[in-house]
Write a protein that holds these residues in place. Structure first.
Motif, PDB file in Angstrom:
ATOM      1  N   ASN A  37     -17.483  47.302   4.457  1.00  0.00           N
ATOM      2  CA  ASN A  37     -17.644  47.802   3.096  1.00  0.00           C
ATOM      3  C   ASN A  37     -18.794  48.803   2.998  1.00  0.00           C
ATOM      4  OD1 ASN A  37     -15.501  46.303   2.136  1.00  0.00           O
ATOM      5  ND2 ASN A  37     -16.793  44.598   1.519  1.00  0.00           N
TER       6      ASN A  37
ATOM      7  N   TRP B  77     -13.712  54.382  -3.758  1.00  0.00           N
ATOM      8  CA  TRP B  77     -14.549  53.675  -4.727  1.00  0.00           C
ATOM      9  C   TRP B  77     -13.770  52.551  -5.405  1.00  0.00           C
ATOM     10  CZ3 TRP B  77     -19.180  52.420  -5.667  1.00  0.00           C
ATOM     11  CH2 TRP B  77     -19.581  51.970  -6.911  1.00  0.00           C
ATOM     12  N   LEU B  78     -12.544  52.833  -5.814  1.00  0.00           N
ATOM     13  CA  LEU B  78     -11.723  51.796  -6.455  1.00  0.00           C
ATOM     14  C   LEU B  78     -11.488  50.624  -5.503  1.00  0.00           C
ATOM     15  CD1 LEU B  78      -9.158  54.035  -8.365  1.00  0.00           C
ATOM     16  CD2 LEU B  78     -11.109  52.773  -9.321  1.00  0.00           C
ATOM     17  N   TYR B  79     -11.252  50.934  -4.249  1.00  0.00           N
ATOM     18  CA  TYR B  79     -11.098  49.874  -3.247  1.00  0.00           C
ATOM     19  C   TYR B  79     -12.389  49.050  -3.142  1.00  0.00           C
ATOM     20  CZ  TYR B  79     -10.788  47.600   1.294  1.00  0.00           C
ATOM     21  OH  TYR B  79     -10.812  46.671   2.301  1.00  0.00           O
TER      22      TYR B  79
ATOM     23  N   LEU C 273     -14.695  48.576  -5.293  1.00  0.00           N
ATOM     24  CA  LEU C 273     -14.942  47.756  -6.482  1.00  0.00           C
ATOM     25  C   LEU C 273     -14.252  46.403  -6.402  1.00  0.00           C
ATOM     26  CD1 LEU C 273     -14.782  50.376  -9.362  1.00  0.00           C
ATOM     27  CD2 LEU C 273     -16.807  49.224  -8.429  1.00  0.00           C
ATOM     28  N   THR C 274     -13.200  46.317  -5.611  1.00  0.00           N
ATOM     29  CA  THR C 274     -12.511  45.029  -5.441  1.00  0.00           C
ATOM     30  C   THR C 274     -13.128  44.188  -4.325  1.00  0.00           C
ATOM     31  OG1 THR C 274     -10.877  45.839  -3.833  1.00  0.00           O
ATOM     32  CG2 THR C 274     -10.336  46.087  -6.175  1.00  0.00           C
ATOM     33  N   ARG C 275     -14.017  44.778  -3.544  1.00  0.00           N
ATOM     34  CA  ARG C 275     -14.548  44.104  -2.358  1.00  0.00           C
ATOM     35  C   ARG C 275     -16.044  43.813  -2.396  1.00  0.00           C
ATOM     36  NH1 ARG C 275      -9.790  43.132  -1.594  1.00  0.00           N
ATOM     37  NH2 ARG C 275      -8.499  44.214  -0.128  1.00  0.00           N
TER      38      ARG C 275
END
Length: 113
Positions: A2, A58-60, A62-64
């Motif tokens: 990440n 960035w969207l990815y 935000l889930t991690r």
């Protein structure tokens, strides 16, 4: 992994801004014709595409990752921007600006601990 993606995201954001800065430097004074040149500029288009990719990463992220860590980490883009402005665009960077960059880096270090 990440944190690697976070660094890539920051590099993409700064790269997009560099392309926009370069693209805008190639334009004549602002007018109606300038808008057409902006829309057709490969620098501006390239910067936009890079931003789309950065937003996807960035969207990815935000889930991690916790938002309270990921978002402040983005401030490293400001620090990289100072280095790029100095090295690539030959801008003057004052000692106060360098000190501010150091404070940002230290702040991110404290947040990421």
């Amino acid at each position: 992994m990440n944190y690697i993606l976070l660094v890539i995201n920051i590099l993409l954001l700064v790269s997009g801004q560099m392309l926009w800065k370069t693209g805008m430097a190639h334009l004549s004074p602002v007018g109606l014709h300038t808008i057409l040149h902006v829309v057709k500029s490969p620098y501006i288009i390239g910067g936009g595409l890079i931003y789309v990719l950065a937003t996807g990463i960035w969207l990815y992220l935000l889930t991690r990752m916790p938002f309270s860590i990921a978002y402040p980490f983005q401030s490293l883009a400001y620090v990289l921007g100072i280095f790029i402005g100095f090295a690539l665009f030959k801008e003057t960077v004052t000692p106060i600006q360098w000190a501010g960059a150091a404070v940002i880096v230290f702040g991110v270090y404290l947040i990421a601990r």
